[in-house]
Design a protein around this motif. Sequence first.
Motif, PDB file in Angstrom:
ATOM      1  N   ASP A  61       0.838  -1.209   0.000  1.00  0.00           N
ATOM      2  CA  ASP A  61       0.000   0.000   0.000  1.00  0.00           C
ATOM      3  C   ASP A  61       0.871   1.257   0.000  1.00  0.00           C
ATOM      4  N   GLN A  62       1.908   1.235   0.847  1.00  0.00           N
ATOM      5  CA  GLN A  62       2.811   2.382   0.929  1.00  0.00           C
ATOM      6  C   GLN A  62       3.560   2.572  -0.396  1.00  0.00           C
ATOM      7  N   LEU A  68       2.453   7.112  -6.630  1.00  0.00           N
ATOM      8  CA  LEU A  68       1.576   8.226  -6.994  1.00  0.00           C
ATOM      9  C   LEU A  68       2.215   9.573  -6.680  1.00  0.00           C
ATOM     10  N   ILE A  69       2.931   9.622  -5.589  1.00  0.00           N
ATOM     11  CA  ILE A  69       3.525  10.879  -5.122  1.00  0.00           C
ATOM     12  C   ILE A  69       4.762  11.262  -5.939  1.00  0.00           C
ATOM     13  N   GLU A  70       5.457  10.283  -6.489  1.00  0.00           N
ATOM     14  CA  GLU A  70       6.756  10.546  -7.130  1.00  0.00           C
ATOM     15  C   GLU A  70       6.661  11.602  -8.235  1.00  0.00           C
ATOM     16  N   TRP A  83      -2.420  19.194  -3.167  1.00  0.00           N
ATOM     17  CA  TRP A  83      -2.192  17.761  -3.285  1.00  0.00           C
ATOM     18  C   TRP A  83      -3.531  17.059  -3.483  1.00  0.00           C
ATOM     19  N   SER A  84      -3.513  16.007  -4.261  1.00  0.00           N
ATOM     20  CA  SER A  84      -4.723  15.181  -4.373  1.00  0.00           C
ATOM     21  C   SER A  84      -4.866  14.326  -3.126  1.00  0.00           C
ATOM     22  N   LEU A  85      -3.764  14.215  -2.364  1.00  0.00           N
ATOM     23  CA  LEU A  85      -3.778  13.465  -1.113  1.00  0.00           C
ATOM     24  C   LEU A  85      -3.609  14.442   0.041  1.00  0.00           C
ATOM     25  N   GLN A  86      -4.226  14.128   1.153  1.00  0.00           N
ATOM     26  CA  GLN A  86      -4.126  14.994   2.331  1.00  0.00           C
ATOM     27  C   GLN A  86      -2.839  14.668   3.086  1.00  0.00           C
TER      28      GLN A  86
END
Length: 370
Positions: A61-62, A68-70, A83-86
């Motif tokens: 999962d990580q 995705l973050i890269e 960010w699309s992620l919080q």
Amino acid sequence: MGLHYTEVDVFIGSNTIIDEHIYTCWLDGYTPQETAILVKEKECIVLRGIHDDLIISDVLDQYRLFGLIERLLQSPSMIGQGWSLQINAKTRRLLIEKYYEFDDCVVREILGKKLSSRNRTELKDVSEKTSVGLKSCRRQFDNVKRVYKAVEDMGGNLIFNIQNNFLLSERLAKRYATVVYIANNRFETSKRKINYLKFADFYHCAYQMMTNWSCKNPECKYEESPMDIDREFLQDLRELKVLLEREYMDEHKINFMRELKSKSVDRMDRLDKQINDLDSLFKNTSRSIINIAFRLNQGKEVRDLFLDIVDKIIEPFKAYKLVKSDLEVFLQLYMESPKNMEVFVRNPDLWVVWLRYMRTLNSCIIQMYH
């Protein structure tokens, strides 16, 4: 009585949790399976009784999250736009800083090479030589190239430009600044005689040159970039050639010997015993120092700066097995002793140029004298 409806936009979210240990393993190029083993070993007490499948599932999962973050990490300035992620600010800083961190041994191998696709394909040799994973070597190579491309045409302070564009700490921005400075000037760093030099040596010298030899004027006369040596300073260095004339060299040597004797009789005696011909060493060193200053004006010659320092200055001193403290005294007195010579009294601006050149050169010589 009619019913009234109110539209309400509801957003439910929570901060994305980043496991720093797993992130480090991902950056280092470990597979999820290898990382799961390392996590279990590190957290053996906490994870006692937890099935291996759950651990590997969490790692996977990580890893998906990091994938995705890269893309965002490759353009850190975009991160501030949302960010699309919080992810909280502290975690963002950690993600960026660790992604752009580099190993001294890896970048030492990259220094002096073109940041080309061909050299990227040869990173397997770097990985084997440094024992750093191939994926990590590629990330570090790509990051250096990315930073270089982003700031090569920018004016202003190089360190600030890197900080501003990549949201790095000042410490890490300084490290990148020295790497791109060396790349821009195409300094030779891989010849056999200078293989003993570490990244720390190049970092120190490049930082001194960036700080002291670059044009400080925001509107430089010759429109140099912050990665270039000040051209007006380089032209002024040509005037130092006068110190090679016999009368001035003799006067400089007499002043030097007088200063050396006044500093310490014991040190003078020790140098006399260790150096069979102090007179010859002074003259040879002086010729080398002035010739290096003169050659900084020539593009091809400036690339050999580190090689010239080792070949023309450090190795002759090493032949006498001098300790670093004696070298420091020699260079300090060499720099200070001509102050009252006519050539500098008559032209105070040239004295400023001399100090600007010598303080940086001396600092580099001492750093490189292992």
